[in-house]
Design a protein around this motif. Structure first.
Motif, PDB file in Angstrom:
ATOM      1  N   ASP A  22     -31.033 -38.491 -13.432  1.00 44.07           N
ATOM      2  CA  ASP A  22     -30.881 -37.698 -13.269  1.00 44.07           C
ATOM      3  C   ASP A  22     -31.150 -36.415 -13.689  1.00 44.07           C
ATOM      4  O   ASP A  22     -30.975 -34.413 -13.483  1.00 44.07           O
ATOM      5  N   ASP A  23     -30.256 -36.660 -15.246  1.00 40.36           N
ATOM      6  CA  ASP A  23     -29.865 -34.957 -15.362  1.00 40.36           C
ATOM      7  C   ASP A  23     -30.923 -34.683 -17.255  1.00 40.36           C
ATOM      8  O   ASP A  23     -31.398 -35.958 -17.180  1.00 40.36           O
ATOM      9  N   THR A  24     -31.088 -34.021 -17.550  1.00 39.59           N
ATOM     10  CA  THR A  24     -31.473 -32.979 -18.941  1.00 39.59           C
ATOM     11  C   THR A  24     -30.844 -34.360 -20.129  1.00 39.59           C
ATOM     12  O   THR A  24     -29.949 -33.560 -20.459  1.00 39.59           O
ATOM     13  N   ALA A  25     -31.449 -35.514 -20.758  1.00 38.35           N
ATOM     14  CA  ALA A  25     -30.347 -35.813 -21.391  1.00 38.35           C
ATOM     15  C   ALA A  25     -30.702 -35.670 -23.239  1.00 38.35           C
ATOM     16  O   ALA A  25     -29.953 -36.088 -23.956  1.00 38.35           O
ATOM     17  N   PHE A  26     -31.775 -35.230 -23.460  1.00 42.02           N
ATOM     18  CA  PHE A  26     -32.520 -34.613 -24.837  1.00 42.02           C
ATOM     19  C   PHE A  26     -32.880 -32.968 -25.043  1.00 42.02           C
ATOM     20  O   PHE A  26     -33.166 -32.722 -23.913  1.00 42.02           O
ATOM     21  N   LYS A  27     -33.311 -32.727 -25.561  1.00 45.12           N
ATOM     22  CA  LYS A  27     -33.205 -31.224 -26.651  1.00 45.12           C
ATOM     23  C   LYS A  27     -34.950 -32.204 -26.368  1.00 45.12           C
ATOM     24  O   LYS A  27     -35.058 -32.831 -27.215  1.00 45.12           O
ATOM     25  N   VAL A  28     -35.805 -31.130 -26.467  1.00 47.08           N
ATOM     26  CA  VAL A  28     -37.297 -31.259 -26.719  1.00 47.08           C
ATOM     27  C   VAL A  28     -37.921 -30.209 -27.804  1.00 47.08           C
ATOM     28  O   VAL A  28     -37.534 -28.869 -27.861  1.00 47.08           O
ATOM     29  N   GLY A  29     -38.645 -31.083 -28.329  1.00 49.28           N
ATOM     30  CA  GLY A  29     -39.639 -30.700 -29.804  1.00 49.28           C
ATOM     31  C   GLY A  29     -40.953 -30.465 -29.214  1.00 49.28           C
ATOM     32  O   GLY A  29     -41.152 -31.963 -28.032  1.00 49.28           O
ATOM     33  N   VAL A  30     -41.548 -29.519 -29.988  1.00 46.54           N
ATOM     34  CA  VAL A  30     -42.774 -29.470 -29.743  1.00 46.54           C
ATOM     35  C   VAL A  30     -43.679 -29.345 -30.763  1.00 46.54           C
ATOM     36  O   VAL A  30     -43.294 -28.937 -31.582  1.00 46.54           O
ATOM     37  N   THR A  31     -44.524 -29.950 -31.099  1.00 40.90           N
ATOM     38  CA  THR A  31     -45.727 -30.242 -32.129  1.00 40.90           C
ATOM     39  C   THR A  31     -47.420 -30.353 -31.774  1.00 40.90           C
ATOM     40  O   THR A  31     -47.062 -30.609 -30.732  1.00 40.90           O
ATOM     41  N   THR A  32     -47.685 -29.718 -32.889  1.00 41.85           N
ATOM     42  CA  THR A  32     -49.938 -30.027 -32.606  1.00 41.85           C
ATOM     43  C   THR A  32     -50.215 -31.033 -33.640  1.00 41.85           C
ATOM     44  O   THR A  32     -49.562 -31.152 -34.237  1.00 41.85           O
ATOM     45  N   ARG A  33     -51.365 -31.522 -32.594  1.00 44.27           N
ATOM     46  CA  ARG A  33     -52.431 -32.539 -34.240  1.00 44.27           C
ATOM     47  C   ARG A  33     -53.815 -32.392 -33.364  1.00 44.27           C
ATOM     48  O   ARG A  33     -53.904 -31.640 -31.864  1.00 44.27           O
ATOM     49  N   ASP A  34     -54.503 -32.246 -34.889  1.00 44.58           N
ATOM     50  CA  ASP A  34     -55.947 -32.440 -34.308  1.00 44.58           C
ATOM     51  C   ASP A  34     -56.069 -33.996 -34.577  1.00 44.58           C
ATOM     52  O   ASP A  34     -56.153 -34.479 -35.459  1.00 44.58           O
ATOM     53  N   VAL A  35     -56.762 -34.549 -33.641  1.00 44.60           N
ATOM     54  CA  VAL A  35     -57.347 -36.046 -33.194  1.00 44.60           C
ATOM     55  C   VAL A  35     -58.785 -35.414 -33.750  1.00 44.60           C
ATOM     56  O   VAL A  35     -59.045 -34.695 -32.863  1.00 44.60           O
ATOM     57  N   ARG A  36     -59.001 -36.281 -34.460  1.00 45.43           N
ATOM     58  CA  ARG A  36     -59.964 -36.509 -35.486  1.00 45.43           C
ATOM     59  C   ARG A  36     -61.071 -38.346 -34.759  1.00 45.43           C
ATOM     60  O   ARG A  36     -61.154 -39.024 -35.573  1.00 45.43           O
ATOM     61  N   PRO A  37     -61.508 -37.907 -33.867  1.00 49.50           N
ATOM     62  CA  PRO A  37     -62.313 -39.239 -33.659  1.00 49.50           C
ATOM     63  C   PRO A  37     -63.529 -39.656 -34.730  1.00 49.50           C
ATOM     64  O   PRO A  37     -64.028 -38.722 -35.531  1.00 49.50           O
ATOM     65  N   ALA A  38     -63.649 -41.636 -34.507  1.00 46.32           N
ATOM     66  CA  ALA A  38     -64.819 -41.042 -34.902  1.00 46.32           C
ATOM     67  C   ALA A  38     -65.932 -41.241 -34.977  1.00 46.32           C
ATOM     68  O   ALA A  38     -66.223 -40.695 -34.013  1.00 46.32           O
ATOM     69  N   GLU A  39     -66.858 -40.730 -35.994  1.00 45.59           N
ATOM     70  CA  GLU A  39     -68.605 -40.061 -35.202  1.00 45.59           C
ATOM     71  C   GLU A  39     -68.721 -41.333 -35.238  1.00 45.59           C
ATOM     72  O   GLU A  39     -69.086 -42.276 -35.918  1.00 45.59           O
ATOM     73  N   PRO A  40     -70.030 -40.646 -34.522  1.00 44.72           N
ATOM     74  CA  PRO A  40     -70.345 -40.079 -33.269  1.00 44.72           C
ATOM     75  C   PRO A  40     -69.238 -40.047 -32.203  1.00 44.72           C
ATOM     76  O   PRO A  40     -69.097 -41.222 -31.712  1.00 44.72           O
ATOM     77  N   TYR A  41     -69.650 -38.780 -31.597  1.00 40.91           N
ATOM     78  CA  TYR A  41     -68.611 -38.294 -30.706  1.00 40.91           C
ATOM     79  C   TYR A  41     -69.648 -37.405 -29.464  1.00 40.91           C
ATOM     80  O   TYR A  41     -69.821 -36.693 -30.248  1.00 40.91           O
ATOM     81  N   ASP A  42     -69.244 -37.716 -28.675  1.00 44.39           N
ATOM     82  CA  ASP A  42     -69.634 -36.735 -27.724  1.00 44.39           C
ATOM     83  C   ASP A  42     -68.939 -35.570 -27.421  1.00 44.39           C
ATOM     84  O   ASP A  42     -67.704 -35.933 -26.536  1.00 44.39           O
ATOM     85  N   TRP A  43     -68.916 -34.548 -28.020  1.00 47.02           N
ATOM     86  CA  TRP A  43     -68.668 -33.530 -27.617  1.00 47.02           C
ATOM     87  C   TRP A  43     -69.160 -32.538 -27.093  1.00 47.02           C
ATOM     88  O   TRP A  43     -68.005 -31.314 -26.682  1.00 47.02           O
ATOM     89  N   ARG A  44     -69.559 -32.728 -26.162  1.00 48.11           N
ATOM     90  CA  ARG A  44     -69.999 -31.526 -24.703  1.00 48.11           C
ATOM     91  C   ARG A  44     -70.555 -30.867 -25.479  1.00 48.11           C
ATOM     92  O   ARG A  44     -70.624 -29.476 -24.772  1.00 48.11           O
ATOM     93  N   GLY A  45     -71.359 -30.280 -25.941  1.00 48.35           N
ATOM     94  CA  GLY A  45     -71.712 -29.327 -26.458  1.00 48.35           C
ATOM     95  C   GLY A  45     -70.665 -28.149 -26.723  1.00 48.35           C
ATOM     96  O   GLY A  45     -71.330 -26.923 -27.366  1.00 48.35           O
ATOM     97  N   ALA A  46     -69.329 -28.421 -26.880  1.00 52.40           N
ATOM     98  CA  ALA A  46     -68.138 -28.142 -27.422  1.00 52.40           C
ATOM     99  C   ALA A  46     -68.461 -27.637 -30.007  1.00 52.40           C
ATOM    100  O   ALA A  46     -68.906 -28.483 -30.003  1.00 52.40           O
ATOM    101  N   LYS A  47     -67.589 -25.968 -29.797  1.00 53.83           N
ATOM    102  CA  LYS A  47     -67.953 -25.741 -31.253  1.00 53.83           C
ATOM    103  C   LYS A  47     -66.764 -26.257 -31.251  1.00 53.83           C
ATOM    104  O   LYS A  47     -67.169 -27.038 -32.873  1.00 53.83           O
ATOM    105  N   THR A  48     -66.078 -27.011 -31.433  1.00 54.22           N
ATOM    106  CA  THR A  48     -64.819 -27.076 -31.630  1.00 54.22           C
ATOM    107  C   THR A  48     -64.584 -29.027 -31.613  1.00 54.22           C
ATOM    108  O   THR A  48     -65.056 -29.287 -31.094  1.00 54.22           O
ATOM    109  N   HIS A  49     -64.838 -29.714 -33.086  1.00 51.12           N
ATOM    110  CA  HIS A  49     -64.773 -30.338 -33.425  1.00 51.12           C
ATOM    111  C   HIS A  49     -63.740 -31.289 -33.509  1.00 51.12           C
ATOM    112  O   HIS A  49     -63.447 -32.283 -34.545  1.00 51.12           O
ATOM    113  N   VAL A  50     -62.511 -30.968 -32.658  1.00 48.12           N
ATOM    114  CA  VAL A  50     -61.413 -31.601 -32.699  1.00 48.12           C
ATOM    115  C   VAL A  50     -60.888 -32.016 -31.364  1.00 48.12           C
ATOM    116  O   VAL A  50     -61.138 -31.236 -30.455  1.00 48.12           O
TER     117      VAL A  50
END
Length: 362
Positions: A22-50
């Protein structure tokens, strides 16, 4: 064990259970990652390939949390709780992981209000920007090849389990997924729902057709261009035919779905074979994906699925809490029906998600 010791043990156990349920037990951290799949990957026409991902996680108790804002830096449109950027993860046992999927044209950050709450209760949560179908890049392919969003989640899961910081902190036997709108569709797809665009076309030609058949104004051009591509581009037609494959990831053990969209696109037979637990929550006044053809229909087709309808709430109630700038600039996304308290709906949704995942990711 003596009676006095047993009583003390029971009191401590009850206290532990209440604190974690029921209670908030933890402080929260936040971070980011750029995940790079094995190619070929279907990027669906996006310019960003991560695959750009955001991760929320339990952090050490002495970290300094900051407000999370979504939108332009000086005039953000939404708030999404508090978290400490790049904080040291809390020590302890391996934790369950929840994959999060945003709606069409959204972002990983946009579902941060739920990711933050999950992390505060001991879960690790990760959301990813779906290529060609996010606020930065919308393409015909991203708007059309919906089922490939499930692939994004599976690849992100692979990356999280291999991550040098989080891999050793995740229990691979306790993996869940949650999503909103098209993200809800994505979660059902990775849970075993199989897509057949012909099912959706038949629905939209039938007397049951509703608002689900009308693309948002900002997407109407993408739908027209999809039809042109289907008639003129053999390679696109071949990729489109991949809809009818299964994108089930057996590592996903529970699915929490908010205002799911695109439900008429699933084959009823595949929904009837879904064996993992599914919880569905939606506003009963959803003007974008009416519950009758989406949330309620999903609950009827999936064995043992549960459904909660929030009275009078619309589709955007599952967006973040709007700032003053958001209420001015994004009126449709920030205006809830009279009597609907978005923060109260978020609190109810968080409680439901925590209870659901706690029960099914043991």
């Amino acid at each position: 064990m003596r009676m006095k010791e047993l009583s003390l043990w029971l009191i401590l156990l009850a206290t532990f259970n209440v604190a974690h349920a029921d209670d908030t037990a933890f402080k929260v951290g936040v971070t980011t990652r750029d995940v790079r799949p094995a190619e070929p990957y279907d990027w669906r026409g996006a310019k960003t390939h991560v695959l750009r991902a955001m991760i929320w996680y339990p952090a050490e108790a002495d970290v300094q949390e900051e407000p999370q804002r979504i939108g332009p830096p000086f005039v953000p449109y939404f708030s999404a709780g508090r978290a400490a950027p790049d904080a040291v993860p809390a020590a302890g046992l391996k934790r369950p992981l929840i994959l999060l999927s945003h709606g069409a044209g959204g972002t990983a950050a946009g579902i941060g209000w739920l990711g933050t709450a999950l992390a505060a209760h001991g879960f690790i949560a990760v959301a990813v920007d779906h290529p060609g179908n996010n606020a930065r890049e919308n393409t015909v392919d991203g708007f059309s090849l919906w089922w490939l969003r499930a692939v994004d989640l599976s690849v992100t899961l692979d990356a999280m389990l291999d991550d040098k910081t989080f891999g050793s902190r995740i229990d691979p036997a306790r993996i869940g997924a949650a999503g909103h709108s098209a993200g809800g569709y994505t979660v059902i797809a990775i849970g075993g729902g199989i897509t057949d665009p012909a099912e959706f076309q038949a629905f939209c030609r039938s007397p049951r057709a509703d608002e689900s058949c009308k693309p948002p104004p900002e997407s109407s051009d993408l739908q027209k261009r999809r039809l042109v591509r289907l008639n003129s581009d053999p390679e696109f037609r071949q990729r489109y035919a991949g809809a009818t494959r299964s994108y089930r990831d057996e590592r996903i053990r529970a699915a929490f779905v908010m205002a799911p969209g695109l439900v008429p696109m699933f084959t009823p037979e595949s929904l009837g074979r879904i064996s993992l637990p599914v919880a569905i929550i939606s506003g009963d006044a959803d003007e974008i994906v009416p519950p009758a053809s989406n949330a309620s229909a999903l609950a009827k087709e999936i064995p043992h699925a549960t459904l909660k309808l929030v009275p009078h709430a619309g589709h955007y109630v599952f967006f973040g809490t709007c700032t003053l700038a958001g209420r001015v600039m994004l009126r449709a996304a920030c205006r809830d029906p009279e009597g609907v308290d978005r923060e109260a709906v978020h609190a109810e949704t968080v409680r439901s998600a925590i209870d659901f995942f706690t029960a099914h990711l043991r």
